[in-house]
Write an enzyme that holds these catalytic residues in place. Structure first.
Site, short mmCIF file in Angstrom:
data_model
loop_
_atom_site.label_atom_id
_atom_site.label_comp_id
_atom_site.label_asym_id
_atom_site.label_seq_id
_atom_site.Cartn_x
_atom_site.Cartn_y
_atom_site.Cartn_z
CG HIS A 1 -1.84 1.14 1.35
ND1 HIS A 1 -3.17 0.98 1.67
CD2 HIS A 1 -1.68 2.48 1.20
CE1 HIS A 1 -3.78 2.15 1.71
NE2 HIS A 1 -2.88 3.08 1.43
CG HIS B 1 -1.07 7.10 -0.74
ND1 HIS B 1 -2.33 7.20 -1.29
CD2 HIS B 1 -1.23 6.40 0.41
CE1 HIS B 1 -3.21 6.60 -0.49
NE2 HIS B 1 -2.56 6.10 0.54
CE LYS C 1 -8.10 1.92 -0.37
NZ LYS C 1 -6.85 2.18 0.30
CG HIS D 1 -9.89 4.02 3.95
ND1 HIS D 1 -8.73 4.75 4.04
CD2 HIS D 1 -10.63 4.36 5.03
CE1 HIS D 1 -8.76 5.50 5.12
NE2 HIS D 1 -9.91 5.29 5.74
CG HIS E 1 -4.88 1.80 6.08
ND1 HIS E 1 -6.22 1.74 6.36
CD2 HIS E 1 -4.78 2.50 4.93
CE1 HIS E 1 -6.88 2.37 5.42
NE2 HIS E 1 -6.03 2.84 4.53
CG ASP F 1 -1.75 4.62 4.31
OD1 ASP F 1 -1.79 5.09 3.16
OD2 ASP F 1 -2.56 4.93 5.20
C1 NCD Z 1 -3.88 8.79 2.59
C2 NCD Z 1 -3.46 9.89 1.60
O1 NCD Z 1 -2.87 10.89 2.05
O2 NCD Z 1 -3.67 9.73 0.41
N1 NCD Z 1 -3.91 9.35 3.90
C3 NCD Z 1 -3.82 8.68 5.07
O3 NCD Z 1 -3.93 9.29 6.13
N2 NCD Z 1 -3.62 7.39 5.10
C4 NCD Z 1 -5.15 8.21 2.19
C5 NCD Z 1 -5.44 6.89 2.84
O4 NCD Z 1 -4.83 5.86 2.54
O5 NCD Z 1 -6.35 6.84 3.67
ZN ZN Z 2 -3.38 4.98 1.96
#
Ligand code: NCD
Ligand code: ZN
Length: 345
Positions: free
Chosen positions: A13, A15, A99, A136, A174, A247
């Site tokens: 996971h 971003h 997702k 999520h 998460h 995450d």
């Molecule tokens: C994530 C993001 O910033 O894209 N933020 C987070 O707090 N985890 C989004 C997510 O995975 O929930």
């Molecule tokens: Zn995330």
């Protein structure tokens, strides 16, 4: 010298964002990880296979030549997702998973799903073709306390999906609570969960003690110590249902330190040394490889990576770099509130 040698890990996971942030953060993940599942919550989100492939190309351009890395792409589910196109993109190998963001649950989730029942036909198709669903897991109703949103989701939504579609491969992402941990532990083998390093390292005091700490704010929000302990127990158990999904979620400093700060912790840089320390503190170093390199691959029916990495115990604590530069701006790098004596060479 104490060492841990393990199969090269995967991050289930991440971003990566886009543009300048993408450029700066991709190498932080690709340095130590062989594969990662890439989140689709860009603005606008990745809604189909074509967009996913374009995004994949932008990611690949930013992987340093010496790093051997495969991004696994995802599609952002909405109530309007076309189930035929979705399953085709999966079967053609353009994307790896879909997702589910409940609308409004987290960063860039405005176009997420309002009513799970509306997407049941899509989930049924995914189940038929074996496409994994990443969730999520938080409800978003205003009346539900933010610290209870995950456990209410498990009760109201996850249980419904699992009972309706027991063959669907699901990752509850998460996880942050004892309730989620126990639910996954007791469920059938198609449901697994990912856990982040920051939820293993911190409890909710880290948000408030000594002053408000916006860099520890993420969603699902940090929970109390009982919950953190149950996550640690799951992570070090060796149980194949639990694996790493960092995450890692970069936001520029001024977006975090703001009147209404963004949710997300950027943890890619020192994730593995931090985890080695947590497992070492729990006298469970021999379970680290299960958590970071094996369990996720098993859940997703993928082969283990061939390469290995070595973590070494230092005599002095590791000094963390505080920030990652994004041109003239910065992203704060996650550092836990305990010393870390491990590093990767
Ligand atoms: C994530 C993001 O910033 O894209 N933020 C987070 O707090 N985890 C989004 C997510 O995975 O929930
Ligand atoms: Zn995330």
């Amino acid at each position: 010298m104490e060492e841990i040698e393990i199969i090269k890990p995967d991050d289930w996971h991440v971003h990566f964002r886009d543009n300048n942030i993408l450029k700066a953060v991709v190498p932080e993940t690709t340095r130590h990880f062989a594969r990662a599942i890439v989140m689709p919550n860009l603005t606008p989100p990745i809604l189909n296979g074509k967009q996913a492939i374009k995004y994949k190309k932008r990611i690949i351009k930013n992987i340093p030549k010496s790093h051997n890395f495969e991004p696994l792409m995802t599609i952002y589910l909405t109530e309007n997702t076309n189930k035929f196109e979705l399953s085709e993109s999966y079967q053609e190998g353009l994307v790896f998973a879909a997702k589910l963001y409940p609308a409004g649950a987290t960063t860039n989730s405005e176009s997420g799903v309002k009513d799970i029942k509306k997407i049941m036909p899509i989930l049924e198709t995914m189940s038929k073709v074996g496409m994994p669903l990443l969730i999520h897991g938080e409800v978003t109703h205003k009346e539900v306390d933010i610290f209870d949103r995950e456990k209410v989701f498990v009760d109201q939504n996850l249980d419904f999906i699992c009972k309706e579609l027991p063959e669907l491969k699901i990752t509850l992402e998460h996880i942050t609570t004892k309730e989620a941990t126990e639910y996954v532990w007791e469920s059938n083998e198609n449901l697994a969960a990912s856990i982040t390093p920051h939820h293993l390292a911190l409890n909710r005091n880290a948000l408030f003690v000594g002053g408000i700490r916006p860099h520890n704010y993420c969603l699902p929000i940090l929970k109390s110590e009982i919950h953190r302990k149950s996550l640690v127990k799951a992570a070090i158990s060796g149980n194949p249902k639990f694996f790493l999904g960092t995450d890692t979620a970069p936001h520029l400093i001024h977006d975090k330190e703001s009147d209404c700060g963004c949710a997300g912790v950027f943890n890619a840089t020192y994730c593995l040394p931090i985890l080695a320390q947590i497992f070492d503190n729990e006298r469970s170093k021999n379970k680290l490889e299960n958590f970071v390199s094996k369990n996720g691959a098993k859940h997703y029916n993928l082969k283990f990576n061939k390469q290995k990495i070595k973590l070494t115990k230092l005599s002095n604590k590791l000094t963390f770099k505080k920030y990652l530069d994004i041109r003239k701006e910065k992203v704060k790098i996650f550092e836990p509130d305990f010393p870390v004596f491990w590093d990767i060479f």
